[in-house]
Design an enzyme around this catalytic site. Structure first.
Site, mmCIF file in Angstrom:
data_model
loop_
_atom_site.group_PDB
_atom_site.id
_atom_site.type_symbol
_atom_site.label_atom_id
_atom_site.label_comp_id
_atom_site.label_asym_id
_atom_site.label_seq_id
_atom_site.Cartn_x
_atom_site.Cartn_y
_atom_site.Cartn_z
ATOM 1 N N LYS A 11 0.829 -1.213 0.000
ATOM 2 C CA LYS A 11 0.000 0.000 0.000
ATOM 3 C C LYS A 11 0.872 1.276 0.000
ATOM 4 O O LYS A 11 2.090 1.214 0.193
ATOM 5 C CB LYS A 11 -0.917 -0.038 1.222
ATOM 6 C CG LYS A 11 -1.941 -1.184 1.166
ATOM 7 C CD LYS A 11 -2.966 -1.054 2.288
ATOM 8 C CE LYS A 11 -4.013 -2.139 2.189
ATOM 9 N NZ LYS A 11 -5.111 -1.923 3.168
ATOM 10 N N TYR A 51 -12.358 -1.986 -4.449
ATOM 11 C CA TYR A 51 -12.888 -2.199 -3.094
ATOM 12 C C TYR A 51 -14.415 -2.089 -3.046
ATOM 13 O O TYR A 51 -14.969 -1.825 -1.986
ATOM 14 C CB TYR A 51 -12.264 -1.188 -2.132
ATOM 15 C CG TYR A 51 -10.877 -1.568 -1.638
ATOM 16 C CD1 TYR A 51 -10.681 -2.716 -0.864
ATOM 17 C CD2 TYR A 51 -9.772 -0.774 -1.911
ATOM 18 C CE1 TYR A 51 -9.422 -3.060 -0.392
ATOM 19 C CE2 TYR A 51 -8.502 -1.114 -1.430
ATOM 20 C CZ TYR A 51 -8.342 -2.259 -0.678
ATOM 21 O OH TYR A 51 -7.095 -2.607 -0.185
ATOM 22 N N ASN A 114 -2.287 0.064 6.743
ATOM 23 C CA ASN A 114 -1.845 -1.231 7.287
ATOM 24 C C ASN A 114 -0.934 -1.998 6.321
ATOM 25 O O ASN A 114 -0.827 -3.219 6.376
ATOM 26 C CB ASN A 114 -3.055 -2.062 7.748
ATOM 27 C CG ASN A 114 -3.967 -2.443 6.609
ATOM 28 O OD1 ASN A 114 -3.804 -1.972 5.479
ATOM 29 N ND2 ASN A 114 -4.929 -3.302 6.874
ATOM 30 N N HIS A 117 -2.283 -5.552 1.472
ATOM 31 C CA HIS A 117 -3.592 -6.195 1.251
ATOM 32 C C HIS A 117 -3.332 -7.589 0.706
ATOM 33 O O HIS A 117 -2.397 -7.790 -0.077
ATOM 34 C CB HIS A 117 -4.419 -5.398 0.237
ATOM 35 C CG HIS A 117 -5.609 -6.158 -0.276
ATOM 36 N ND1 HIS A 117 -6.797 -6.229 0.412
ATOM 37 C CD2 HIS A 117 -5.761 -6.945 -1.380
ATOM 38 C CE1 HIS A 117 -7.640 -7.009 -0.259
ATOM 39 N NE2 HIS A 117 -7.036 -7.452 -1.346
HETATM 40 P P1 CMP Z 1 -7.561 -4.446 3.257
HETATM 41 O O1 CMP Z 1 -7.125 -5.843 3.490
HETATM 42 O O2 CMP Z 1 -6.908 -3.694 2.160
HETATM 43 O O3 CMP Z 1 -9.157 -4.457 2.989
HETATM 44 C C1 CMP Z 1 -9.950 -3.300 3.206
HETATM 45 C C2 CMP Z 1 -9.252 -2.256 4.015
HETATM 46 O O4 CMP Z 1 -10.080 -1.309 4.668
HETATM 47 C C3 CMP Z 1 -8.479 -2.920 5.149
HETATM 48 O O5 CMP Z 1 -7.375 -3.618 4.623
HETATM 49 C C4 CMP Z 1 -8.163 -1.724 6.036
HETATM 50 O O6 CMP Z 1 -6.963 -1.060 5.654
HETATM 51 C C5 CMP Z 1 -9.335 -0.773 5.755
HETATM 52 N N1 CMP Z 1 -10.208 -0.620 6.937
HETATM 53 C C6 CMP Z 1 -10.409 0.521 7.627
HETATM 54 N N2 CMP Z 1 -11.262 0.326 8.648
HETATM 55 C C7 CMP Z 1 -11.621 -0.986 8.615
HETATM 56 C C8 CMP Z 1 -12.478 -1.807 9.413
HETATM 57 N N3 CMP Z 1 -13.146 -1.325 10.466
HETATM 58 N N4 CMP Z 1 -12.595 -3.115 9.102
HETATM 59 C C9 CMP Z 1 -11.926 -3.631 8.019
HETATM 60 N N5 CMP Z 1 -11.103 -2.903 7.227
HETATM 61 C C10 CMP Z 1 -10.947 -1.594 7.513
#
Ligand code: CMP
Length: 140
Positions: A11, A51, A114, A117
């Protein structure tokens, strides 16, 4: 166990901190082969489409803003049990809850930033890989 392919994204918080090589080293040390990889600045509409499953979630707007804010590295990882194994190596979505030694525990800044993905199922992996790569771009 079956050899699988999964879609991984490094990311914007990974590309801006220049830690993509460190993360790729973790993948390779864990037995994955990076069989396709591209650095790309996603448009806002590409992130919205990628997404789309989260469209109704309160974090959708911030997620799409963040994912189109700086380059990402999209990649296909191949290995035994790759889909679940990558999720274990990444750690929990929220870095504060991620197990020690996982990528998100090591590098994650927040639940939004984070670092990585990874696809969450075989069906999602197929869909997400096809979103970014033609079959001829993938060299196993
Ligand atoms: P990712 O695996 O990329 O999938 C969706 C992303 O939304 C997740 O990682 C997080 O970075 C982001 N996100 C932010 N808030 C939440 C939440 N409450 N639950 C899940 N994903 C979240």
């Amino acid at each position: 166990m079956a050899i699988e392919r999964t879609l991984s994204i490094l990311k914007p918080d990974a590309t801006t901190r220049n830690i993509t090589g460190k993360i790729n080293a973790i993948f390779e040390e864990n037995g994955f082969r990076i069989i396709a990889q591209r650095r790309v600045l996603l448009t806002r509409s590409e992130t919205e489409r990628f997404y789309i499953i989260h469209k109704e979630r309160p974090f959708y707007k911030d997620l799409c803003d963040f994912m189109s804010s700086a380059p990402v590295v999209v990649q296909v990882l191949e290995g035994e049990n790759a889909i679940l194994k990558n999720r274990a190596i990444m750690g929990a979505t929220n870095p504060e809850e991620a197990a020690p030694g996982t990528i998100r525990a090591l590098f994650g800044l927040s639940i939004d930033q984070n670092t990585v993905h990874g696809s969450d199922s075989a069906a999602t992996a197929a869909q997400e890989i096809a979103f970014f790569f033609k079959e001829t771009d993938i060299v196993g």
